[in-house]
Design an enzyme around this catalytic site. Structure first.
Site, PDB file in Angstrom:
ATOM      1  N   ASP A  30       0.852  -1.192   0.000  1.00  0.00           N
ATOM      2  CA  ASP A  30       0.000   0.000   0.000  1.00  0.00           C
ATOM      3  C   ASP A  30       0.892   1.249   0.000  1.00  0.00           C
ATOM      4  O   ASP A  30       1.892   1.330   0.715  1.00  0.00           O
ATOM      5  CB  ASP A  30      -0.910  -0.008   1.228  1.00  0.00           C
ATOM      6  CG  ASP A  30      -2.078   0.962   1.085  1.00  0.00           C
ATOM      7  OD1 ASP A  30      -3.221   0.501   0.982  1.00  0.00           O
ATOM      8  OD2 ASP A  30      -1.833   2.193   1.078  1.00  0.00           O
ATOM      9  N   ASN A  87     -13.117  -3.263   2.056  1.00  0.00           N
ATOM     10  CA  ASN A  87     -14.054  -2.142   2.184  1.00  0.00           C
ATOM     11  C   ASN A  87     -14.982  -2.098   0.965  1.00  0.00           C
ATOM     12  O   ASN A  87     -14.535  -2.343  -0.160  1.00  0.00           O
ATOM     13  CB  ASN A  87     -13.280  -0.827   2.290  1.00  0.00           C
ATOM     14  CG  ASN A  87     -12.420  -0.757   3.537  1.00  0.00           C
ATOM     15  OD1 ASN A  87     -12.814  -1.227   4.598  1.00  0.00           O
ATOM     16  ND2 ASN A  87     -11.236  -0.187   3.419  1.00  0.00           N
ATOM     17  N   HIS A 100     -10.217  -5.200  -3.511  1.00  0.00           N
ATOM     18  CA  HIS A 100      -8.905  -5.525  -2.945  1.00  0.00           C
ATOM     19  C   HIS A 100      -9.043  -5.961  -1.500  1.00  0.00           C
ATOM     20  O   HIS A 100      -9.925  -5.502  -0.775  1.00  0.00           O
ATOM     21  CB  HIS A 100      -7.951  -4.335  -3.053  1.00  0.00           C
ATOM     22  CG  HIS A 100      -8.537  -3.044  -2.547  1.00  0.00           C
ATOM     23  ND1 HIS A 100      -9.416  -2.296  -3.286  1.00  0.00           N
ATOM     24  CD2 HIS A 100      -8.365  -2.382  -1.380  1.00  0.00           C
ATOM     25  CE1 HIS A 100      -9.769  -1.225  -2.598  1.00  0.00           C
ATOM     26  NE2 HIS A 100      -9.142  -1.252  -1.429  1.00  0.00           N
TER      27      HIS A 100
HETATM   28  P1  AMP Z   1      -9.772   1.381   0.141  1.00  0.00           P
HETATM   29  O1  AMP Z   1      -9.977   2.617   0.978  1.00  0.00           O
HETATM   30  O2  AMP Z   1     -10.185   0.118   0.833  1.00  0.00           O
HETATM   31  O3  AMP Z   1     -10.388   1.524  -1.234  1.00  0.00           O
HETATM   32  O4  AMP Z   1      -8.212   1.238  -0.023  1.00  0.00           O
HETATM   33  C1  AMP Z   1      -7.483   1.814  -1.069  1.00  0.00           C
HETATM   34  C2  AMP Z   1      -6.038   1.723  -0.665  1.00  0.00           C
HETATM   35  O5  AMP Z   1      -5.253   1.874  -1.829  1.00  0.00           O
HETATM   36  C3  AMP Z   1      -5.578   2.797   0.324  1.00  0.00           C
HETATM   37  O6  AMP Z   1      -5.053   2.165   1.487  1.00  0.00           O
HETATM   38  C4  AMP Z   1      -4.515   3.560  -0.456  1.00  0.00           C
HETATM   39  O7  AMP Z   1      -3.436   3.968   0.363  1.00  0.00           O
HETATM   40  C5  AMP Z   1      -4.076   2.550  -1.484  1.00  0.00           C
HETATM   41  N1  AMP Z   1      -3.558   3.082  -2.733  1.00  0.00           N
HETATM   42  C6  AMP Z   1      -4.072   4.075  -3.499  1.00  0.00           C
HETATM   43  N2  AMP Z   1      -3.347   4.256  -4.613  1.00  0.00           N
HETATM   44  C7  AMP Z   1      -2.333   3.348  -4.560  1.00  0.00           C
HETATM   45  C8  AMP Z   1      -1.229   3.024  -5.409  1.00  0.00           C
HETATM   46  N3  AMP Z   1      -1.016   3.680  -6.559  1.00  0.00           N
HETATM   47  N4  AMP Z   1      -0.386   2.039  -5.016  1.00  0.00           N
HETATM   48  C9  AMP Z   1      -0.584   1.387  -3.859  1.00  0.00           C
HETATM   49  N5  AMP Z   1      -1.607   1.626  -3.014  1.00  0.00           N
HETATM   50  C10 AMP Z   1      -2.463   2.606  -3.352  1.00  0.00           C
END
Ligand code: AMP
Ligand code: ZN
Length: 114
Positions: A30, A87, A100
């Site tokens: 992440d 989520n 995810h």
């Molecule tokens: P959610 O809130 O469950 O949709 O989680 C999305 C997650 O994706 C968050 O924890 C972000 O920090 C992570 N995220 C967003 N963009 C990227 C990226 N380019 N690479 C890795 N993680 C990411």
């Protein structure tokens, strides 16, 4: 999905610290970790959220959990413990609309949830 950041990571078109990849799924660190270990495990095909799961995705979802188990061992957090989170939509706090599984560990998770 050209405008989906996780599809772009799966395709190797956007940078990420990939920790696992096979024909069905990819796992990467992440960008904004919420714990010492914070890995995202995603299906390679674009599924928006749990709401869009089809019956034929059951084995794929099981595969994500098996990858989580393997990565937890690899990261050395299997015994100390970890949390798996998916989520969905606004109330679930979903911000990236490509399904995810979060694997979080390396410190004690806060309670209560919700
Ligand atoms: P959610 O809130 O469950 O949709 O989680 C999305 C997650 O994706 C968050 O924890 C972000 O920090 C992570 N995220 C967003 N963009 C990227 C990226 N380019 N690479 C890795 N993680 C990411
Ligand atoms: Zn996608």
């Amino acid at each position: 999905m050209k405008d989906c950041i996780f599809c772009r990571i799966v395709a190797g078109e956007s940078p990420a610290r990939i920790v696992f990849h096979d024909e069905q799924a990819t796992a990467f660190c992440d960008l904004n970790p919420a714990a010492p270990t914070h890995v995202l495990i995603v299906p390679n095909k674009h599924i928006v959220s749990v709401n869009q799961l089809a019956d034929e995705d059951e084995a794929l979802m099981g595969h994500l959990f098996t990858i989580a188990k393997r990565l937890a061992t690899q990261e050395g957090i299997a015994e100390s413990g970890y949390r798996l989170i998916v989520n969905t939509n606004a109330h679930g706090g979903q911000t990236i609309f490509h399904l995810h599984l979060h694997l979080l560990g390396g410190s004690r998770m806060k309670h209560p949830m919700g």
